[in-house]
Design a protein around this motif. Structure first.
Motif, PDB file in Angstrom:
ATOM      1  N   TYR A 132       0.839  -1.209   0.000  1.00 30.10           N
ATOM      2  CA  TYR A 132       0.000   0.000   0.000  1.00 30.10           C
ATOM      3  C   TYR A 132       0.866   1.247   0.000  1.00 30.10           C
ATOM      4  O   TYR A 132       0.592   2.215  -0.706  1.00 30.10           O
ATOM      5  CB  TYR A 132      -0.938   0.013   1.208  1.00 30.10           C
ATOM      6  CG  TYR A 132      -2.105  -0.915   1.097  1.00 30.10           C
ATOM      7  CD1 TYR A 132      -3.095  -0.703   0.148  1.00 30.10           C
ATOM      8  CD2 TYR A 132      -2.230  -2.010   1.945  1.00 30.10           C
ATOM      9  CE1 TYR A 132      -4.182  -1.567   0.042  1.00 30.10           C
ATOM     10  CE2 TYR A 132      -3.301  -2.874   1.840  1.00 30.10           C
ATOM     11  CZ  TYR A 132      -4.277  -2.652   0.890  1.00 30.10           C
ATOM     12  OH  TYR A 132      -5.340  -3.506   0.786  1.00 30.10           O
ATOM     13  N   SER A 139       4.009   1.519  -1.101  1.00 33.99           N
ATOM     14  CA  SER A 139       4.678   1.621  -2.401  1.00 33.99           C
ATOM     15  C   SER A 139       3.711   2.087  -3.480  1.00 33.99           C
ATOM     16  O   SER A 139       4.065   2.919  -4.323  1.00 33.99           O
ATOM     17  CB  SER A 139       5.287   0.279  -2.794  1.00 33.99           C
ATOM     18  OG  SER A 139       6.301  -0.076  -1.885  1.00 33.99           O
ATOM     19  N   LEU A 140       2.501   1.555  -3.450  1.00 26.35           N
ATOM     20  CA  LEU A 140       1.488   1.987  -4.401  1.00 26.35           C
ATOM     21  C   LEU A 140       1.221   3.487  -4.244  1.00 26.35           C
ATOM     22  O   LEU A 140       1.144   4.225  -5.226  1.00 26.35           O
ATOM     23  CB  LEU A 140       0.190   1.201  -4.188  1.00 26.35           C
ATOM     24  CG  LEU A 140      -1.010   1.621  -5.046  1.00 26.35           C
ATOM     25  CD1 LEU A 140      -0.702   1.444  -6.532  1.00 26.35           C
ATOM     26  CD2 LEU A 140      -2.239   0.827  -4.639  1.00 26.35           C
ATOM     27  N   CYS A 151       4.039   5.461  -5.794  1.00 23.43           N
ATOM     28  CA  CYS A 151       3.954   5.423  -7.264  1.00 23.43           C
ATOM     29  C   CYS A 151       2.838   6.318  -7.788  1.00 23.43           C
ATOM     30  O   CYS A 151       3.019   7.051  -8.764  1.00 23.43           O
ATOM     31  CB  CYS A 151       3.753   3.993  -7.745  1.00 23.43           C
ATOM     32  SG  CYS A 151       5.197   2.945  -7.509  1.00 23.43           S
ATOM     33  N   ALA A 180      -4.105   5.109  -0.673  1.00 24.82           N
ATOM     34  CA  ALA A 180      -3.224   3.954  -0.481  1.00 24.82           C
ATOM     35  C   ALA A 180      -2.348   4.133   0.758  1.00 24.82           C
ATOM     36  O   ALA A 180      -2.180   3.199   1.550  1.00 24.82           O
ATOM     37  CB  ALA A 180      -2.366   3.741  -1.726  1.00 24.82           C
TER      38      ALA A 180
END
Length: 129
Positions: free
Chosen positions: A10, A12-13, A16, A29
């Motif tokens: 979550y 890392s998402l 990004c 996220a």
């Protein structure tokens, strides 16, 4: 319900999505990550970056302070706090936080500065010569 095994995913998402400019989705996220693990220092740093981008200095400061408290050996919380102090015109505090961040990991900060003009400016203003 979110699966706690995916806490880091979550975060890392969220990072990004923030890089893609999808701020609302990034926030969702990262907040999911923090709901599952409120001690996730990197997620607090990412939340601080979101708040910094929104120019919500108080919320950014709280997020970076939390990251700093959770992982004081990492440079990210101190660097974020230096950026907040700089934005507020608090030069002495910005320099103090930047000095702490540089003492922890000057090499990583130099790499970040290559792709982030705000960090480059911060280094020019406050780095000890």
């Amino acid at each position: 319900a979110a699966d706690p095994r995916y806490v880091a995913a979550y975060n890392s998402l969220g990072a990004c999505l923030r890089a893609q400019g999808r701020i609302a989705e990034a926030r969702q996220a990262i907040e999911q990550c923090l709901a599952l693990d409120p001690w996730h220092a990197k997620a607090w740093m990412n939340l601080g970056e979101l708040e910094l981008g929104a120019e919500d200095w108080g919320a950014a400061q709280r997020a970076f302070e939390k990251a700093e408290a959770l992982n004081p050996a990492h440079f990210g919380g101190a660097l974020g706090l230096a950026r907040i102090c700089d934005a507020r015109g608090e030069a002495a505090a910005a320099q103090a936080w930047l000095s702490q961040a540089l003492a922890r990991d000057a090499e990583s900060i130099a790499l970040l500065a290559r792709r982030d003009p705000a960090i480059t400016q911060l280094l020019r203003r406050y780095s000890p010569q």
